[in-house]
Design an enzyme around this catalytic site. Structure first.
Site, mmCIF file in Angstrom:
data_model
loop_
_atom_site.group_PDB
_atom_site.id
_atom_site.type_symbol
_atom_site.label_atom_id
_atom_site.label_comp_id
_atom_site.label_asym_id
_atom_site.label_seq_id
_atom_site.Cartn_x
_atom_site.Cartn_y
_atom_site.Cartn_z
ATOM 1 N N SER A 144 0.826 -1.200 0.000
ATOM 2 C CA SER A 144 0.000 0.000 0.000
ATOM 3 C C SER A 144 0.869 1.263 0.000
ATOM 4 O O SER A 144 1.629 1.485 -0.926
ATOM 5 C CB SER A 144 -0.963 -0.034 1.188
ATOM 6 O OG SER A 144 -1.920 0.980 1.088
ATOM 7 N N ASP A 302 -2.350 6.164 -4.049
ATOM 8 C CA ASP A 302 -1.175 5.468 -3.535
ATOM 9 C C ASP A 302 -0.772 4.339 -4.487
ATOM 10 O O ASP A 302 -1.438 4.120 -5.502
ATOM 11 C CB ASP A 302 -1.431 4.974 -2.104
ATOM 12 C CG ASP A 302 -2.455 3.860 -2.016
ATOM 13 O OD1 ASP A 302 -3.192 3.633 -3.002
ATOM 14 O OD2 ASP A 302 -2.523 3.191 -0.971
ATOM 15 N N ASP A 304 -1.027 1.115 -4.824
ATOM 16 C CA ASP A 304 -1.985 0.112 -5.305
ATOM 17 C C ASP A 304 -3.360 0.712 -5.572
ATOM 18 O O ASP A 304 -4.326 -0.014 -5.809
ATOM 19 C CB ASP A 304 -2.071 -1.075 -4.349
ATOM 20 C CG ASP A 304 -2.668 -0.714 -2.990
ATOM 21 O OD1 ASP A 304 -2.378 0.392 -2.498
ATOM 22 O OD2 ASP A 304 -3.392 -1.539 -2.409
ATOM 23 N N ASP A 306 -5.757 2.127 -3.914
ATOM 24 C CA ASP A 306 -6.976 1.968 -3.112
ATOM 25 C C ASP A 306 -7.237 3.196 -2.243
ATOM 26 O O ASP A 306 -8.355 3.420 -1.809
ATOM 27 C CB ASP A 306 -6.945 0.686 -2.271
ATOM 28 C CG ASP A 306 -5.799 0.634 -1.271
ATOM 29 O OD1 ASP A 306 -4.917 1.522 -1.306
ATOM 30 O OD2 ASP A 306 -5.777 -0.313 -0.463
#
Length: 575
Positions: A144, A302, A304, A306
């Site tokens: 993340s 960010d 990834d 999400d």
């Protein structure tokens, strides 16, 4: 114990030469202990840790063991579960593709079909793909928003949501059953493909996913007609968001300028200290281009994709970054009021948020006549609550958010989704600009004037290794054993201890009560008049976090009040 593990990794031929050389190069006894004193903890967030050799680090051998535990659980469900398979996605971090491929080939060794994305993809698309393909589970390789030295491994179940604690414990039991490290081997890729156990995924999933995202727009015609009136700058922060975020916004009618230095995936994240849109400095380049473009809004995702951060141009020409609580409150307000205006808000509409997220949303949502549900910290609990309501036929999920920049709408993803949030935020900004002549900052000010001003803050302490974990435990013990009646001069109304699942109201009328949410190592102090202080050790990082949500009718007093509250809390937990 750790010395035996160290010697095993140093000498056994199961570990590749590079790994053994890294272990041999370790000279600091404390580092050797930290790398081998325990297995990297597998919890509800899966695995997350610093890359490197050792049982307490992220590497292919830890990936193999975790995946074998997942494979064992799936295999116990029989051939039908194995045939449904596991979807695997990954982001731009170091070794992400290598870890994803390794996981796929361990599954294949167990006769479990693996769907592997050919290129990096956002985590929410993985959640969608699990549901769309009716897969048994999903894996995403990502850390993340953590620093570049980290990577991670998150597991999803058939509903598309991250595994909850009970499922994580089932996998952990099976991981722990494998005492030996050197008996877990991947199937050769050629064999996996020939047996139909390794299947590539690509643009066909993008199309299906983006079609659903676009259907969430409340005013698609407005975007087509006026979208180019909203000037925006976007940065994917070297991560997986660029292709889909830019594509969905462009196809809907918006004009997107992407920060060129941060556009391409880069595992080193060279332009930011941390690839975390919560940190103001991640917007430095976006601010520069925003001023040059005279952009109204800046958005950042960010690695990834999400989480989503946002900054809005103020009348002075500077950019004010919104907190996750402010964005979540704005989107909840937009969804409720505009769906009601359009006649499409269900009578049983529900907003879901976490106990770490602002009390402002509770006041606002309930005043607007909509039910609000609070769940434990972590978006998996929002998704789990949505699934529970769907199963029981009670409540109609409309929107969910958490303070750490996570947002979700719709029923086709079961995790926070920055692609969805990008579209909804741009539409909300465009709607208020074109239809009401207001900015999102002006809408937020109206909400504050109606329900009180709130300020949010967080203190995150990084405490590495065995000593750090012990210090976090001492802090939580101190809070549990100390009688606290106020913070910063504000009386505490209730104390909820989610580890003990007990709460007590400490101002009249005093009472004790049971907490219905699952057990979690969290203590939350609800302040009189609204707002809270909360302490929570992270389940996936060597951190303890203290959350502050402070309310005052006078915005000029908020910052001083916040500092007094923080000071009192820090004195209490000082070691």
């Amino acid at each position: 114990m750790f010395q035996e593990r160290y010697q095993f990794w140093l000498n056994d031929s199961y570990f590749d030469e590079e790994t053994r050389s890294e272990v041999a190069s370790l000279n600091d006894p404390k580092e050797i202990e930290d790398r081998f004193y325990a297995d990297l903890e597998f919890g509800t967030g899966g695995l997350r840790g610093i890359l490197g050799a050792g049982t307490n680090r992220m590497n292919i051998y830890v990936i193999r063991k975790a995946t074998q535990g997942l494979a064992d659980l799936i295999s116990e469900g029989g051939e039908e579960r194995k045939a449904r398979g596991v979807v695997i996605a990954y982001d731009s971090r170091r070794l992400s593709y290598h870890f994803a491929r390794e996981a796929a080939l361990i599954l294949a060794r167990n006769g479990i079909k693996a769907y592997l994305f050919k290129n990096l993809r956002p985590t929410p698309e993985l959640s969608f793909a699990v549901r769309h393909l009716l897969a048994q589970a999903g894996i995403v390789i990502t850390a993340s928003h953590n620093p570049k030295e980290y990577n991670g491994y998150k597991v999803y179940w058939e509903d598309g949501g991250q595994i909850p604690p009970d499922r994580a414990n089932q996998i952990l039991d099976r991981i722990n059953a494998h005492q030996q490290w050197n008996d877990i081997h991947p199937l050769p890729e050629k064999d996996a493909r020939e047996k139909g156990l390794l299947i590539d995924l690509g643009e066909e999933l993008d199309y299906a996913y983006l079609k659903k995202v676009k259907e969430l727009a409340l005013y698609p015609d407005l975007a087509q007609e006026k979208g180019k009136n909203l000037s925006l700058v976007y940065t994917p922060l070297h991560g997986a968001g660029n292709m889909l975020v830019r594509r969905v916004l462009t196809e809907m009618g918006y004009s997107v300028f992407t920060v060129p230095e941060q556009e391409k995936p880069d595992s080193e994240f060279p332009t930011v200290p941390y690839p975390n849109p919560e940190i103001p400095s991640t917007f430095d380049l976006a601010r520069k281009y925003g001023k040059a473009q005279n952009a109204q809004i800046l958005i950042a995702t960010d690695p990834d994709a999400d989480r989503l951060g946002m900054a809005i141009r103020t009348p002075s020409g500077e950019y004010q970054q919104l907190t996750g609580n402010q964005v979540g409150t704005l989107l909840a307000y937009y969804f409720i009021t505009q769906k009601r205006s359009l006649g499409i808000l269900p009578d049983d509409a529900v907003i879901i948020k976490t106990i770490a997220s602002t009390d402002l949303a509770d006041l606002m949502v309930m005043d607007l006549g909509v039910q609000i549900e609070n769940v434990l910290t972590g978006f998996k609990f929002i998704a789990e609550k949505e699934q529970e309501m769907e199963n029981l036929g009670t409540g109609n999920f409309q929107f969910g958010f958490e303070e750490s920049y996570g947002y979700l709408a719709g029923h086709f993803v079961r995790d926070k989704d920055a692609v969805i949030a990008s579209l909804l935020l741009c539409e909300a900004a465009l709607y208020y600009q074109e239809r009401e002549g207001r900015s999102l900052l002006e809408v937020l000010e109206d909400i504050y004037q109606r329900y009180g001003y709130f300020v949010d803050d967080q203190i995150s302490m990084t405490l590495q290794g065995k000593e750090g974990k012990e210090k976090m435990q001492r802090m939580m013990t101190t809070l549990r054993e100390t009688t606290v009646e106020s913070f910063g001069g504000i009386l505490i109304e209730r104390i909820d201890d989610y580890e003990l699942r007990k709460g007590k109201r400490i101002i009249a009328p005093q009472e004790n009560y049971s907490l219905l949410l699952p057990q979690s190592n969290v203590i939350r102090y609800s302040l009189q008049g609204g707002g809270f202080v909360m302490a929570r050790p992270s389940g996936t990082e060597p951190k303890i976090k203290f959350y502050f949500n402070i309310r005052d009718v006078n915005p000029q007093e908020l910052q001083n009040t916040l500092e007094r509250v923080k000071s009192d809390l820090l004195k209490l937990v000082a070691d």
